[in-house]
Motif scaffolding. Structure first.
Motif, PDB file in Angstrom:
ATOM      1  N   UNK A   1       0.826  -1.214   0.000  1.00 21.17           N
ATOM      2  CA  UNK A   1       0.000   0.000   0.000  1.00 21.17           C
ATOM      3  C   UNK A   1       0.856   1.258   0.000  1.00 21.17           C
ATOM      4  N   UNK A   2       1.902   1.253   0.802  1.00 25.78           N
ATOM      5  CA  UNK A   2       2.785   2.412   0.850  1.00 25.78           C
ATOM      6  C   UNK A   2       3.479   2.609  -0.493  1.00 25.78           C
ATOM      7  N   UNK A   3       3.947   1.526  -1.106  1.00 28.97           N
ATOM      8  CA  UNK A   3       4.602   1.620  -2.412  1.00 28.97           C
ATOM      9  C   UNK A   3       3.630   2.126  -3.469  1.00 28.97           C
ATOM     10  N   UNK A   4       2.401   1.614  -3.441  1.00 30.83           N
ATOM     11  CA  UNK A   4       1.397   2.079  -4.412  1.00 30.83           C
ATOM     12  C   UNK A   4       1.120   3.561  -4.223  1.00 30.83           C
ATOM     13  N   UNK A   5       1.041   4.004  -2.981  1.00 29.73           N
ATOM     14  CA  UNK A   5       0.827   5.430  -2.716  1.00 29.73           C
ATOM     15  C   UNK A   5       1.964   6.287  -3.222  1.00 29.73           C
ATOM     16  N   UNK A   6       3.188   5.834  -3.012  1.00 31.25           N
ATOM     17  CA  UNK A   6       4.352   6.587  -3.484  1.00 31.25           C
ATOM     18  C   UNK A   6       4.380   6.671  -5.004  1.00 31.25           C
ATOM     19  N   UNK A   7       3.931   5.620  -5.677  1.00 30.31           N
ATOM     20  CA  UNK A   7       3.959   5.593  -7.132  1.00 30.31           C
ATOM     21  C   UNK A   7       2.785   6.326  -7.780  1.00 30.31           C
ATOM     22  N   UNK A   8       1.634   6.324  -7.130  1.00 30.55           N
ATOM     23  CA  UNK A   8       0.427   6.810  -7.783  1.00 30.55           C
ATOM     24  C   UNK A   8      -0.066   8.177  -7.327  1.00 30.55           C
ATOM     25  N   UNK A   9       0.376   8.633  -6.191  1.00 27.79           N
ATOM     26  CA  UNK A   9      -0.121   9.906  -5.667  1.00 27.79           C
ATOM     27  C   UNK A   9       0.908  11.009  -5.855  1.00 27.79           C
ATOM     28  N   UNK A  10       0.397  12.215  -5.951  1.00 22.42           N
ATOM     29  CA  UNK A  10       1.274  13.382  -6.050  1.00 22.42           C
ATOM     30  C   UNK A  10       1.738  13.799  -4.666  1.00 22.42           C
ATOM     31  N   UNK A  11       2.855  14.501  -4.640  1.00 23.30           N
ATOM     32  CA  UNK A  11       3.383  15.034  -3.393  1.00 23.30           C
ATOM     33  C   UNK A  11       2.453  16.150  -2.919  1.00 23.30           C
ATOM     34  N   UNK A  12       2.176  16.327  -1.699  1.00 21.91           N
ATOM     35  CA  UNK A  12       2.646  15.640  -0.498  1.00 21.91           C
ATOM     36  C   UNK A  12       1.790  14.423  -0.123  1.00 21.91           C
ATOM     37  N   UNK A  13       0.713  14.150  -0.872  1.00 21.37           N
ATOM     38  CA  UNK A  13      -0.215  13.086  -0.516  1.00 21.37           C
ATOM     39  C   UNK A  13       0.418  11.702  -0.592  1.00 21.37           C
ATOM     40  N   UNK A  14       1.448  11.559  -1.370  1.00 23.02           N
ATOM     41  CA  UNK A  14       2.075  10.248  -1.509  1.00 23.02           C
ATOM     42  C   UNK A  14       2.720   9.776  -0.204  1.00 23.02           C
ATOM     43  N   UNK A  15       2.968  10.713   0.703  1.00 21.55           N
ATOM     44  CA  UNK A  15       3.611  10.345   1.965  1.00 21.55           C
ATOM     45  C   UNK A  15       2.616   9.883   3.035  1.00 21.55           C
ATOM     46  N   UNK A  16       1.334  10.119   2.822  1.00 20.44           N
ATOM     47  CA  UNK A  16       0.329   9.710   3.811  1.00 20.44           C
ATOM     48  C   UNK A  16       0.287   8.183   3.958  1.00 20.44           C
ATOM     49  N   UNK A  17       0.166   7.402   2.853  1.00 23.12           N
ATOM     50  CA  UNK A  17       0.178   5.942   3.034  1.00 23.12           C
ATOM     51  C   UNK A  17       1.484   5.426   3.642  1.00 23.12           C
TER      52      UNK A  17
END
Length: 115
Positions: free
Chosen positions: A83-99
């Motif tokens: 889930x964290x990896x998917x968030x880092x790959x699919x979300x824009x900064x700063x939201x990618x750091x939430x997962x």
């Protein structure tokens, strides 16, 4: 209040049952919630959940020792990492750091539970 606990317990059992078939949805946490709710509304149903041959032992281990099995920990940590990896790959900064933050906090807590 008993009726509310009974309804919440039934919803938790339904979600736990769905979790048996969907790998993304956890089963045991919902059954823990169901046992909690049934303890306050219908002790016979609580006993059925706790004495279930497959799901009863993890619930009993949690109640007695606050323990999570090695297999359960591994599955949870793998899912959190994915889930964290998917968030880092699919979300824009700063939201990618939430997962990632959630995975780190929850993963640390899970990793420190007894086995």
């Amino acid at each position: 209040m008993r009726t509310l606990y009974l309804l919440l317990g039934l919803v938790a059992v339904a979600l736990g049952t769905i979790g048996v078939f969907l790998p993304i949805l956890p089963t045991v946490p919902f059954l823990l919630l169901a046992a909690f709710c049934f303890a306050r509304s219908n002790p016979a149903w609580e006993r059925r959940v706790i004495e279930h041959p497959r799901f009863g032992p993890p619930i009993q281990a949690w109640r007695e020792r606050r323990a999570i099995s090695r297999r359960g920990k591994t599955a949870a940590l793998v899912a959190l990492t994915a889930s964290a990896a998917a968030g880092l790959l699919m979300l824009d900064s700063p939201w990618c750091y939430v997962p990632l933050a959630v995975a780190l906090m929850c993963g640390s807590w899970i990793a420190t539970r007894a086995e």
